[in-house]
Design an enzyme around this catalytic site. Sequence first.
Site, short mmCIF file in Angstrom:
data_model
loop_
_atom_site.label_atom_id
_atom_site.label_comp_id
_atom_site.label_asym_id
_atom_site.label_seq_id
_atom_site.Cartn_x
_atom_site.Cartn_y
_atom_site.Cartn_z
N HIS A 26 -12.21 7.41 9.33
CA HIS A 26 -13.13 6.26 9.41
C HIS A 26 -12.43 4.98 9.89
CE1 HIS A 26 -10.97 5.94 5.70
NE2 HIS A 26 -11.38 4.69 5.57
N ASP A 27 -11.10 5.01 10.04
CA ASP A 27 -10.38 3.82 10.52
C ASP A 27 -9.92 3.98 11.96
OD1 ASP A 27 -10.46 2.63 7.98
OD2 ASP A 27 -8.61 3.61 7.36
N GLU B 277 -2.69 8.33 1.09
CA GLU B 277 -2.66 7.64 2.38
C GLU B 277 -1.38 6.82 2.39
OE1 GLU B 277 -5.30 4.67 5.20
OE2 GLU B 277 -4.93 4.15 3.12
N ASP C 67 -12.41 9.04 -3.24
CA ASP C 67 -11.45 8.06 -2.74
C ASP C 67 -10.99 7.22 -3.93
OD1 ASP C 67 -10.15 6.39 -0.77
OD2 ASP C 67 -11.70 7.08 0.61
N ASP D 36 -6.01 5.70 -1.46
CA ASP D 36 -5.95 4.64 -0.46
C ASP D 36 -4.62 3.88 -0.53
OD1 ASP D 36 -7.74 3.12 1.45
OD2 ASP D 36 -7.17 1.47 0.11
#
Length: 562
Positions: A330-331, A257, A99, A200
């Site tokens: 995960h969100d 993302e 990430d 991210d």
Amino acid sequence: MITRQWWKESVVYQIYPRSFMDSNGDGIGDLQGIIQKLNYLKDLGVDVLWICPIYDSPNTDNGYDIRNYRAILNEFGTMHDFDELLVQAHQKGIRIIMDLVVNHTSDEHEWFVKSRMKEKNKYRDYYIWRDGKQGGPPNNWGSVFSGSAWKYDESVGQYYLHLFAEKQPDLNWENKEVRKEIYDMLTFWLDKGIDGFRMDVINYISKDQRFPDGVTSASQKYASGDPYTCNGPRIHEYIREMNDKVLCNYNIVTVGETPDVSPQEAINYVGEDRNELNMLFQFEHVGLGMDENGKWNDNPIPFQEFKSIMEKWQVELDGKGWNSLFLSNHDQPRQVSRFGNDGKYREQSAKLLATLLHTMQGTPFIYQGEEIGMTNVKFDSIDQYKDIETLNIYREFVDRNPMDKEKIMRFIYAKGRDNARTPMQWSADKKAGFTSGTPWIQVNPNYMEINVEKSLSDPNSILNYYKALIKLRHEYPTVVYGRYVPLLQDSNSVFCYLRCLEEQTLFVILNFSENSVTVESPPEVLCVPCKRILSNLQDKQNEYILERINLSPYEADIYILL
Ligand code: NOJ
């Protein structure tokens, strides 16, 4: 023309390390825990692991607030553990992507510690500092995690921008030196031999330097800064520079993302001739059902809208750029709870969703636990929740109106990020086999029923169905590269399409409802001899598709036309 690439043919598995596997009994998942489970992942058949942040961090946002980009968080292990993980994964033919969080750092990162010193130094300009306006912040932008996006700092006498938490100050990408530091850091990790990055909120790194006020509705105190921060003026210049200076020198994959992009904008990031990113996460489908409280509601998914969004992305990117396929991460809430049925049809609908994700064009991302059909959780008390976004929104609702407590708990059950963060359910042992200690967040109480051990021993489990789907992707280039042709577009319960490559055609039909449904065969497949190559129903044999197709609740079938 779409080129053939290893990352298009791969299936990615996302690991949230804190909740994956704890090897040392401190209640927190770690790198040695991931190493212990590599055989499980190999057996599942995935090609790539995306590991959520494992860098040194004070964990305000579980690692998305990085204190040191070149060190591993103690709770997760050491750099030696990481090197071991990389070697062992590679030995098994599994790649690893990290990430990359470079829109912001932690406020404890040494750059920010120096940036906010009274004595001005070169680091001041590493972040975004502005004077206040009329005794308040420089503009009316709100933070994604509630409140203003600006925080006043006494020693500097100015405000700094934080699109996320106060402890996540935004980096100033206008500053060449910041970009240089970031590119050096990328090189550090790539030279270790990692296989790429998930980036991210990468489309937020360029901000409109005028920092204008955003538009608020009557009930809103803060405005979204998105029109001025998302897909900003210099975004493509920065990404192209990152590619030119670093990324293009390695055989890696990058996935950005990118909230709030249209297919047209997406092509600017991932177009085959753009030299920017390889693929992206767009959020239009998971963003469905937003209302005046943003994502905080428990509105059901409107099926037809969902289908047309998925189809739009398939058709508009075809031949132009590559997409990723996901329904959870995960969100997000657990996909079977949000898009399927986590009660009576949990198994059937989890397999149906998996079929959708593995048979569209794009690279599928499996979020840990999805392969066993893990569900959302309902903790009794807000005190059991850990996520900063959840805790902040709870406070915001309750401060506004104490009567809203019940309402916000309902919304948290539907949308809270901790739904995805409860520990991986490995077995029916104490704490789901995740830890011998006390887990950092409680285990979902349904672990006795839903766990890996049980799934491995059941030939009809969701897990074994995932294995079959992954194998299918590896065996049929049509699933990867085939053109997507939508069928039965008007149906309000059936999702149906062809995938066509050269002489081969696959036909996929999915009943997204809890009722049995009969549909007229689309002319493209009517009476065509075919073989069913995978189904979430065991007992159906088809050699050609008849005039009418009968589907059981949540039935999913994949045929090859002969
Ligand atoms: C997106 C990440 O997926 C999320 O977990 C995080 O809170 C924000 N970006 C901020 O880094």
